[in-house]
Scaffold this motif. Structure first.
Motif, PDB file in Angstrom:
ATOM      1  N   ALA A 174       0.903  -1.530   0.089  1.00  0.00           N
ATOM      2  CA  ALA A 174      -0.041   0.314  -0.041  1.00  0.00           C
ATOM      3  C   ALA A 174       0.666   1.383  -0.142  1.00  0.00           C
ATOM      4  O   ALA A 174       0.539   2.254  -1.165  1.00  0.00           O
ATOM      5  CB  ALA A 174      -0.831   0.074   1.069  1.00  0.00           C
ATOM      6  N   VAL A 175       1.514   0.845   1.011  1.00  0.00           N
ATOM      7  CA  VAL A 175       2.873   2.485   0.930  1.00  0.00           C
ATOM      8  C   VAL A 175       3.354   2.778  -0.534  1.00  0.00           C
ATOM      9  O   VAL A 175       3.375   3.875  -0.810  1.00  0.00           O
ATOM     10  CB  VAL A 175       4.069   2.338   2.370  1.00  0.00           C
ATOM     11  CG1 VAL A 175       4.869   3.384   1.914  1.00  0.00           C
ATOM     12  CG2 VAL A 175       3.555   2.349   3.559  1.00  0.00           C
ATOM     13  N   SER A 176       4.283   1.514  -1.562  1.00  0.00           N
ATOM     14  CA  SER A 176       5.047   1.127  -2.400  1.00  0.00           C
ATOM     15  C   SER A 176       4.052   1.991  -3.455  1.00  0.00           C
ATOM     16  O   SER A 176       4.403   2.896  -4.096  1.00  0.00           O
ATOM     17  CB  SER A 176       5.600   0.028  -2.391  1.00  0.00           C
ATOM     18  OG  SER A 176       4.226  -0.952  -2.918  1.00  0.00           O
ATOM     19  N   SER A 177       2.132   1.553  -3.711  1.00  0.00           N
ATOM     20  CA  SER A 177       1.500   2.532  -4.855  1.00  0.00           C
ATOM     21  C   SER A 177       1.274   3.425  -4.186  1.00  0.00           C
ATOM     22  O   SER A 177       0.676   3.589  -5.394  1.00  0.00           O
ATOM     23  CB  SER A 177       0.088   1.076  -4.379  1.00  0.00           C
ATOM     24  OG  SER A 177      -0.053   0.737  -3.547  1.00  0.00           O
ATOM     25  N   GLY A 178       1.419   3.802  -2.961  1.00  0.00           N
ATOM     26  CA  GLY A 178       1.149   4.675  -2.580  1.00  0.00           C
ATOM     27  C   GLY A 178       2.075   5.853  -3.127  1.00  0.00           C
ATOM     28  O   GLY A 178       1.634   7.034  -3.403  1.00  0.00           O
TER      29      GLY A 178
END
Length: 131
Positions: free
Chosen positions: A124-128
């Motif tokens: 989630a953090v990397s896609s955000g």
């Protein structure tokens, strides 16, 4: 006082029954000690994260008293963002430590849950960040 000759052989037959009972008790005590050590690590992580984050927020409030300049504004913004980030990362670190401690104790199901949750958070953090 030594037992009489006839009772010596009878008592020797019962002694091994008492010795193995001490082994599980020692193992249980060792397990409890490791669990308590794991709990202390978790408490230290949570307390440390909260104290450091709170200190950063307080430092940003103290900087508000200084005359406004670009350097002071950047410092205040950096401290507040860092404090908020640390406050959000602290429970994640707690989950990683708890998963590791329980994995070392052989509770693989909890460890797999912790790894899955940490993996989803990383995704989630990397896609955000790419958005």
């Amino acid at each position: 006082m030594a037992p009489p000759q006839g009772e010596s052989s009878a008592l020797q037959g019962t002694e091994p029954l008492h010795a193995p009972a001490a082994v599980p008790a020692a193992r249980a005590q060792k397990r409890i000690g490791r669990a308590a050590a794991g709990e202390r690590w978790i408490v230290r992580i949570l307390q440390g994260g909260a104290l450091i984050s709170g200190g950063m927020f307080l430092a940003s409030l103290v900087l508000e008293v200084l005359p406004q300049s670009q350097d002071v504004a950047v410092s205040i913004d950096t401290l507040r963002k860092g404090a908020a980030s640390l406050l959000l990362v602290t429970p994640v670190a707690r989950l990683a430590v708890a998963g590791t401690m329980l994995g070392l104790r052989g509770e693989w199901r909890y460890t797999l849950y912790a790894v899955g949750i940490l993996g989803m958070l990383a995704f989630a953090v990397s896609s955000g960040m790419h958005a």
